[in-house]
Design a protein around this motif. Structure first.
Motif, PDB file in Angstrom:
ATOM      1  N   ASP A   1     118.536  24.953  54.965  1.00 27.74           N
ATOM      2  CA  ASP A   1     119.532  24.517  54.257  1.00 27.74           C
ATOM      3  C   ASP A   1     120.954  24.512  54.893  1.00 27.74           C
ATOM      4  OD1 ASP A   1     118.113  23.576  51.996  1.00 27.74           O
ATOM      5  OD2 ASP A   1     118.310  25.393  50.947  1.00 27.74           O
ATOM      6  N   GLY A   2     121.771  23.431  54.455  1.00 22.59           N
ATOM      7  CA  GLY A   2     123.014  23.405  55.053  1.00 22.59           C
ATOM      8  C   GLY A   2     123.930  24.791  54.222  1.00 22.59           C
ATOM      9  N   ALA A   3     125.313  24.600  54.339  1.00 21.94           N
ATOM     10  CA  ALA A   3     126.035  25.645  53.937  1.00 21.94           C
ATOM     11  C   ALA A   3     125.746  25.776  52.340  1.00 21.94           C
ATOM     12  CB  ALA A   3     127.558  25.309  54.114  1.00 21.94           C
ATOM     13  N   GLY A   4     126.076  27.179  51.836  1.00 25.20           N
ATOM     14  CA  GLY A   4     126.073  27.392  50.638  1.00 25.20           C
ATOM     15  C   GLY A   4     126.477  28.502  50.167  1.00 25.20           C
ATOM     16  N   GLU A   5     126.586  29.031  48.936  1.00 26.63           N
ATOM     17  CA  GLU A   5     126.955  30.404  48.667  1.00 26.63           C
ATOM     18  C   GLU A   5     125.734  31.178  48.197  1.00 26.63           C
ATOM     19  OE1 GLU A   5     129.736  30.483  45.326  1.00 26.63           O
ATOM     20  OE2 GLU A   5     129.729  32.808  45.368  1.00 26.63           O
ATOM     21  N   VAL A   6     125.688  32.585  48.969  1.00 32.24           N
ATOM     22  CA  VAL A   6     124.798  33.476  49.115  1.00 32.24           C
ATOM     23  C   VAL A   6     124.548  34.079  47.700  1.00 32.24           C
ATOM     24  CG1 VAL A   6     123.677  35.491  50.170  1.00 32.24           C
ATOM     25  CG2 VAL A   6     124.916  33.744  51.422  1.00 32.24           C
ATOM     26  N   GLU A   7     123.536  34.383  47.125  1.00 35.56           N
ATOM     27  CA  GLU A   7     123.282  34.999  46.076  1.00 35.56           C
ATOM     28  C   GLU A   7     123.686  33.947  44.720  1.00 35.56           C
ATOM     29  OE1 GLU A   7     124.956  38.670  46.264  1.00 35.56           O
ATOM     30  OE2 GLU A   7     123.789  39.375  47.810  1.00 35.56           O
ATOM     31  N   ASN A   8     124.115  32.967  44.993  1.00 34.92           N
ATOM     32  CA  ASN A   8     124.367  31.887  43.954  1.00 34.92           C
ATOM     33  C   ASN A   8     124.182  30.529  44.584  1.00 34.92           C
ATOM     34  OD1 ASN A   8     125.170  30.510  41.721  1.00 34.92           O
ATOM     35  ND2 ASN A   8     127.332  30.912  42.272  1.00 34.92           N
ATOM     36  N   CYS A   9     122.945  30.522  45.215  1.00 34.76           N
ATOM     37  CA  CYS A   9     122.766  29.519  46.021  1.00 34.76           C
ATOM     38  C   CYS A   9     122.535  27.937  45.497  1.00 34.76           C
ATOM     39  CB  CYS A   9     121.745  29.684  47.430  1.00 34.76           C
ATOM     40  SG  CYS A   9     122.383  29.967  48.806  1.00 34.76           S
ATOM     41  N   GLN A  10     122.985  27.822  44.390  1.00 36.63           N
ATOM     42  CA  GLN A  10     122.937  26.605  43.791  1.00 36.63           C
ATOM     43  C   GLN A  10     123.637  25.456  44.569  1.00 36.63           C
ATOM     44  OE1 GLN A  10     121.988  25.235  40.544  1.00 36.63           O
ATOM     45  NE2 GLN A  10     120.654  27.276  40.539  1.00 36.63           N
ATOM     46  N   ARG A  11     122.649  24.369  45.139  1.00 39.00           N
ATOM     47  CA  ARG A  11     123.194  23.422  45.856  1.00 39.00           C
ATOM     48  C   ARG A  11     124.087  22.336  44.829  1.00 39.00           C
ATOM     49  NH1 ARG A  11     124.404  23.292  50.749  1.00 39.00           N
ATOM     50  NH2 ARG A  11     123.940  21.209  50.869  1.00 39.00           N
ATOM     51  N   PRO A  12     125.317  21.745  45.381  1.00 41.39           N
ATOM     52  CA  PRO A  12     125.715  20.614  44.668  1.00 41.39           C
ATOM     53  C   PRO A  12     124.646  19.662  44.212  1.00 41.39           C
ATOM     54  CG  PRO A  12     127.000  20.953  46.756  1.00 41.39           C
ATOM     55  CD  PRO A  12     125.751  21.932  46.638  1.00 41.39           C
ATOM     56  N   PRO A  13     125.078  18.766  43.122  1.00 40.67           N
ATOM     57  CA  PRO A  13     124.132  17.797  42.876  1.00 40.67           C
ATOM     58  C   PRO A  13     124.111  16.850  43.909  1.00 40.67           C
ATOM     59  CG  PRO A  13     125.931  18.022  41.289  1.00 40.67           C
ATOM     60  CD  PRO A  13     126.267  19.140  42.409  1.00 40.67           C
ATOM     61  N   ALA A  14     122.829  16.222  44.216  1.00 39.87           N
ATOM     62  CA  ALA A  14     122.918  15.156  45.448  1.00 39.87           C
ATOM     63  C   ALA A  14     123.845  14.058  45.168  1.00 39.87           C
ATOM     64  CB  ALA A  14     121.354  14.629  45.421  1.00 39.87           C
ATOM     65  N   TYR A  15     124.286  13.400  46.194  1.00 37.76           N
ATOM     66  CA  TYR A  15     125.239  12.421  46.322  1.00 37.76           C
ATOM     67  C   TYR A  15     124.619  11.111  45.836  1.00 37.76           C
ATOM     68  CZ  TYR A  15     128.472  16.034  47.458  1.00 37.76           C
ATOM     69  OH  TYR A  15     129.160  17.198  47.765  1.00 37.76           O
ATOM     70  N   SER A  16     123.468  10.926  46.411  1.00 41.39           N
ATOM     71  CA  SER A  16     122.507   9.715  46.215  1.00 41.39           C
ATOM     72  C   SER A  16     121.781   9.310  45.123  1.00 41.39           C
ATOM     73  CB  SER A  16     121.796   9.564  47.363  1.00 41.39           C
ATOM     74  OG  SER A  16     120.744  10.371  47.191  1.00 41.39           O
ATOM     75  N   GLY A  17     121.194   8.251  44.900  1.00 36.92           N
ATOM     76  CA  GLY A  17     120.340   8.028  43.893  1.00 36.92           C
ATOM     77  C   GLY A  17     119.174   8.803  43.961  1.00 36.92           C
ATOM     78  N   GLY A  18     118.589   9.099  45.022  1.00 31.71           N
ATOM     79  CA  GLY A  18     117.385   9.952  45.407  1.00 31.71           C
ATOM     80  C   GLY A  18     117.821  11.284  45.765  1.00 31.71           C
ATOM     81  N   ASP A  19     116.791  12.010  46.030  1.00 26.40           N
ATOM     82  CA  ASP A  19     117.039  13.507  46.407  1.00 26.40           C
ATOM     83  C   ASP A  19     116.740  13.898  47.937  1.00 26.40           C
ATOM     84  OD1 ASP A  19     113.694  15.116  45.453  1.00 26.40           O
ATOM     85  OD2 ASP A  19     114.536  13.388  46.667  1.00 26.40           O
ATOM     86  N   SER A  20     116.492  12.830  48.646  1.00 23.28           N
ATOM     87  CA  SER A  20     116.509  13.049  49.943  1.00 23.28           C
ATOM     88  C   SER A  20     117.482  12.254  50.973  1.00 23.28           C
ATOM     89  CB  SER A  20     114.870  13.080  50.257  1.00 23.28           C
ATOM     90  OG  SER A  20     114.522  11.590  50.136  1.00 23.28           O
ATOM     91  N   SER A  21     118.248  11.450  50.452  1.00 24.47           N
ATOM     92  CA  SER A  21     118.973  10.835  51.280  1.00 24.47           C
ATOM     93  C   SER A  21     120.339  10.561  50.351  1.00 24.47           C
ATOM     94  CB  SER A  21     118.398   9.397  51.816  1.00 24.47           C
ATOM     95  OG  SER A  21     118.117   8.742  50.429  1.00 24.47           O
ATOM     96  N   GLY A  22     121.222   9.840  51.170  1.00 22.37           N
ATOM     97  CA  GLY A  22     122.522   9.648  50.524  1.00 22.37           C
ATOM     98  C   GLY A  22     123.573   8.894  51.413  1.00 22.37           C
ATOM     99  N   ARG A  23     124.598   8.407  50.963  1.00 24.70           N
ATOM    100  CA  ARG A  23     125.381   7.614  51.799  1.00 24.70           C
ATOM    101  C   ARG A  23     126.866   8.289  51.175  1.00 24.70           C
ATOM    102  NH1 ARG A  23     126.311   2.206  53.367  1.00 24.70           N
ATOM    103  NH2 ARG A  23     124.516   1.514  52.514  1.00 24.70           N
TER     104      ARG A  23
END
Ligand code: GLA
Length: 421
Positions: free
Chosen positions: A390-412
């Motif tokens: 994974d890219g950057a995150g907070e350790v022990e609270n590793c909630q990723r921010p919501p995806a920026y795109s309509g899908g979960d695997s790509s975005g603009r």
């Protein structure tokens, strides 16, 4: 540049090191812990600053920052690995010539402020295990972890692509290496099990699964060359001159990204030999990235291997950023059973090669390449399988921010829309 590390440190011990050092230097205060990874690039080398395409993977080596805000504008930064501190005032950020490792954090603070963000002072400790100067983007990991920490601790409203851009500016305008966006982008937006296809002009991106059964190998030549920064900036200038020259015939082009192989062939006699070869690399490499994505998606990894070979040859002969040790590593890998493809990765002039290898034979492969490389060069390499992370995150609270795109695997960028490739 980042923190030196043994190369075998696990994520857990890095966290423990960061928190222990924080407790020693800033007693009585609790820290939050952030991380950002290094990367290997599967294909798409020296294309990012030509507005082209790249296909990096975030790896399980990282920079970590234990940090806590202060009520004033001071930043007290301790590098656990360098065993040095560096202190600066957010109201007067200058570069630290004696502790250059701190400039990545200083640069990020200054660029965030220039974007209009209000920062708070920090007490913080930096640790990491991305090897320095190995072409695995240890500096981008430090920049991104610092920006990520300020974003989280001060509630800054910037999305991951914007955060990556701020970090690239820090490296380019504050540290002085005119890098592209690839390293900071993958450090911010990597996803476990995936490579990231990035269009470096639009910052559209798509996450491409690494097929099961394939191991991503990092093959560190252990060669570190001082030429990288000056040669890197020179390659950029050559590409810019090429665009300038080609515009006489192709007035619409803005970057080498806009030039096709056919156009280059048509105007080849107009370009000096060196410039023509630089262009041939960039134009061909962009085409190879898109073909590599198609082959990964279809599972036709034989094609991907060929593309990686072509990429290495082009970097060696036309772009002239390889070196004898990188060539020896790639040739050794190519001659070893189980290899799908291998090439140098990163800026070049030393550092690492990347190999895609059949998982089933990975252990034998590592040993054979290690022995083969040592026999050819007399150097002891560092060869290991990396876990696409994974890219950057907070350790022990590793909630990723919501995806920026309509899908979960790509975005603009911050908007919606999947990348077509
Ligand atoms: C370095 C730079 C990147 C990219 C690569 C070469 O890692 O930081 O932006 O240009 O070299 O592909």
């Amino acid at each position: 540049m980042a923190e030196p590390g043994s190369g075998t440190t696990t994520n857990e011990t890095l966290s423990a090191r960061a928190l222990r050092a924080f407790g020693e230097h800033f007693p009585g205060r609790e820290a939050r812990l952030f991380r950002a990874p290094g990367r290997v690039n599967l294909i798409g080398e020296h294309t990012d600053y030509n507005d082209g395409f790249v296909l990096p993977v975030a790896i399980d080596r990282q920079a970590m920052l234990a940090a806590r805000t202060r009520p004033d504008s001071m930043v007290h930064l301790w590098s656990e690995s360098y065993a040095q501190g560096s202190t600066f005032d957010l109201n007067d950020i200058t570069s630290d010539q004696e502790r250059p490792w701190s400039n990545y954090v200083r640069g990020v603070a200054l660029m965030l402020q220039q974007e209009g963000f209000t920062l708070r002072g920090l007490d913080c400790v930096l640790v990491g295990d991305v090897p320095i100067g190995a072409g695995l983007s240890s500096s981008a990991a430090v920049e991104v972890v610092a920006a990520y920490a300020w974003r989280a601790l001060c509630g800054l409203k910037l999305d991951d692509p914007q955060l990556a851009l701020v970090c690239q500016q820090a490296e380019s305008r504050f540290v002085g290496v005119k890098c592209g966006i690839m390293d900071q982008f993958i450090a911010a937006l990597g996803r476990a099990g995936h490579a990231l296809l990035v269009d470096c002009r639009t910052l559209d991106y798509g996450r491409i699964p690494i097929p099961a059964g394939i191991a991503v190998m990092v093959c560190d030549t252990k060669v570190r060359r001082g030429l990288v920064e000056s040669e890197y900036n020179r390659r950029r200038q050559e590409c810019e001159s090429a665009v300038h020259m080609l515009r006489r015939h192709l007035p619409e082009i803005k970057a080498l990204r806009d030039v096709t192989s056919g156009q280059l062939q048509r105007y080849r006699d107009e370009l000096p030999d060196t410039i023509l070869r630089r262009c041939r690399h960039v134009v061909g490499e962009n085409e190879r990235v898109l073909r590599a994505v198609t082959s990964l998606r279809s599972g036709d990894v034989g094609v991907l291997g060929d593309l990686m070979r072509q990429s290495h040859d082009s970097l060696r002969d036309d772009y002239e950023v390889s070196c004898s040790e990188l060539n020896a590593m790639v040739e050794t890998a190519e001659a070893t059973p189980g290899t799908i493809g291998a090439r140098m990765t990163g800026a070049g002039f030393g550092g690492c090669a990347v190999g895609l290898v059949e998982q089933a034979v990975a252990a034998d492969w590592m040993e054979a390449v290690r022995v083969g490389y040592r026999t050819r060069t007399g150097l002891e390499p560092d060869i290991y399988a990396c876990r696409p992370s994974d890219g950057a995150g907070e350790v022990e609270n590793c909630q990723r921010p919501p995806a920026y795109s309509g899908g979960d695997s790509s975005g603009r960028g911050a908007a919606t829309g999947a990348m077509c490739a």
